[in-house]
Enzyme design. Structure first.
Site, PDB file in Angstrom:
ATOM      1  N   SER A 137       0.769  -1.311  -0.032  1.00  0.00           N
ATOM      2  CA  SER A 137       0.090   0.046  -0.093  1.00  0.00           C
ATOM      3  C   SER A 137       0.941   1.097   0.035  1.00  0.00           C
ATOM      4  O   SER A 137       1.550   1.491  -0.720  1.00  0.00           O
ATOM      5  CB  SER A 137      -0.901  -0.271   1.240  1.00  0.00           C
ATOM      6  OG  SER A 137      -1.887   0.954   1.076  1.00  0.00           O
ATOM      7  N   HIS A 160      -2.537  -1.067  -4.740  1.00  0.00           N
ATOM      8  CA  HIS A 160      -3.920  -0.908  -5.152  1.00  0.00           C
ATOM      9  C   HIS A 160      -4.436   0.813  -4.839  1.00  0.00           C
ATOM     10  O   HIS A 160      -3.429   1.407  -4.645  1.00  0.00           O
ATOM     11  CB  HIS A 160      -4.805  -1.705  -3.998  1.00  0.00           C
ATOM     12  CG  HIS A 160      -4.434  -1.277  -2.609  1.00  0.00           C
ATOM     13  ND1 HIS A 160      -4.646  -0.055  -1.837  1.00  0.00           N
ATOM     14  CD2 HIS A 160      -3.577  -1.788  -1.694  1.00  0.00           C
ATOM     15  CE1 HIS A 160      -4.444  -0.156  -0.701  1.00  0.00           C
ATOM     16  NE2 HIS A 160      -3.598  -1.179  -0.472  1.00  0.00           N
TER      17      HIS A 160
END
Length: 259
Positions: A137, A160
């Protein structure tokens, strides 16, 4: 005629005061054994290797990156209000010549992660980042923030889209804000790595790679192939590269003197 004894001839022996007896020790705990127990409890080992006068500072990004909201005490966190003063101190300390950043993080607060990444990238001293376990992340921008980056062969990086937790107002401005925040992350990663914009966005918006989610889980060799990370390697290679960067960063006169 009675003779009086001469007072000057009188010898008076002073009485020595009684020396107080030393109190006997009553089962005082052994400090050495206490220190040994503390080391075992804290580090899981009896002897901790000491590094004296090291010119390299090790910075660890572990657990979840904590932002403006304090996480529960059972969460292992990296607090950005702890990291920023450390980075300022590293920049000011003339004895520190390089920084080794070790990551094993699941991500966390976007703004806090970007703040740490920007601080690492703006250091005037050489820095090397090493991803161990995971750099997921918002850990991705931190992993590429150094002058050179390594990833362990079994380590992974999850790419993501930006997510928001809590109340989200369903208006166009909310989605525009998320889109701008995502652009900040993409822009930073592109400026500090060799990955192409289209490829990074494809990995970020890919379907089917993550269960019930959008994004891609990138393993060591793939991260290097995509240009996200410079090289697959571990601690020894990272330290060797950092020392090379430190030597090349020194003035030429000092390099000639060392040689």
């Amino acid at each position: 005629m009675n003779q009086q004894p001469d007072r000057n001839d009188a010898r008076v022996t002073p009485s020595t005061p009684a020396q107080p007896s030393k109190p006997q020790k009553q089962n005082q705990p052994n400090k050495d054994s206490d220190n040994l127990v503390n080391k075992i409890q804290q580090m899981g080992q009896t002897n901790i290797p000491q590094v004296e006068q090291s010119n390299i500072h090790c910075l660890t990004i572990i657990g979840q990156i904590e932002g403006h909201v304090q996480l529960p005490p059972n969460n292992k966190t990296t607090k950005y209000e702890h990291m920023i003063p450390q980075l300022v101190a590293i920049e000011q300390n003339p004895k520190i010549e390089g920084v080794l950043v070790i990551l094993n993080t699941v991500g966390g607060d976007v703004e806090a992660g970007l703040a740490i990444a920007e601080m690492i990238a703006s250091l005037s001293k050489p820095s090397v980042c090493l991803v161990l376990g995971g750099g997921h992340s918002i850990g991705v921008p931190i992993a590429v923030a150094g002058d050179y980056s390594f990833i362990a062969e079994t380590a992974t990086m999850t790419i993501h889209p930006v997510r928001l937790t809590g109340l989200v107002i369903g208006v166009p401005q909310s989605f525009e804000y998320m889109d701008r925040m995502q652009d900040r992350v993409i822009s930073f990663v592109l400026r500090h790595s060799n990955i192409e914009e289209e490829k990074f966005k494809d990995l970020m918006l890919s379907k089917g790679n993550l269960t019930r989610d959008i994004g891609t889980n990138v393993v060591g060799d793939d991260a290097v192939e995509y240009g996200l990370i410079n090289q697959v390697g571990g601690l020894g290679m990272a330290m060797k590269k950092l020392n090379e960067l430190i030597e090349s960063n020194k003035p030429k006169e000092e390099q000639d003197y060392v040689q």
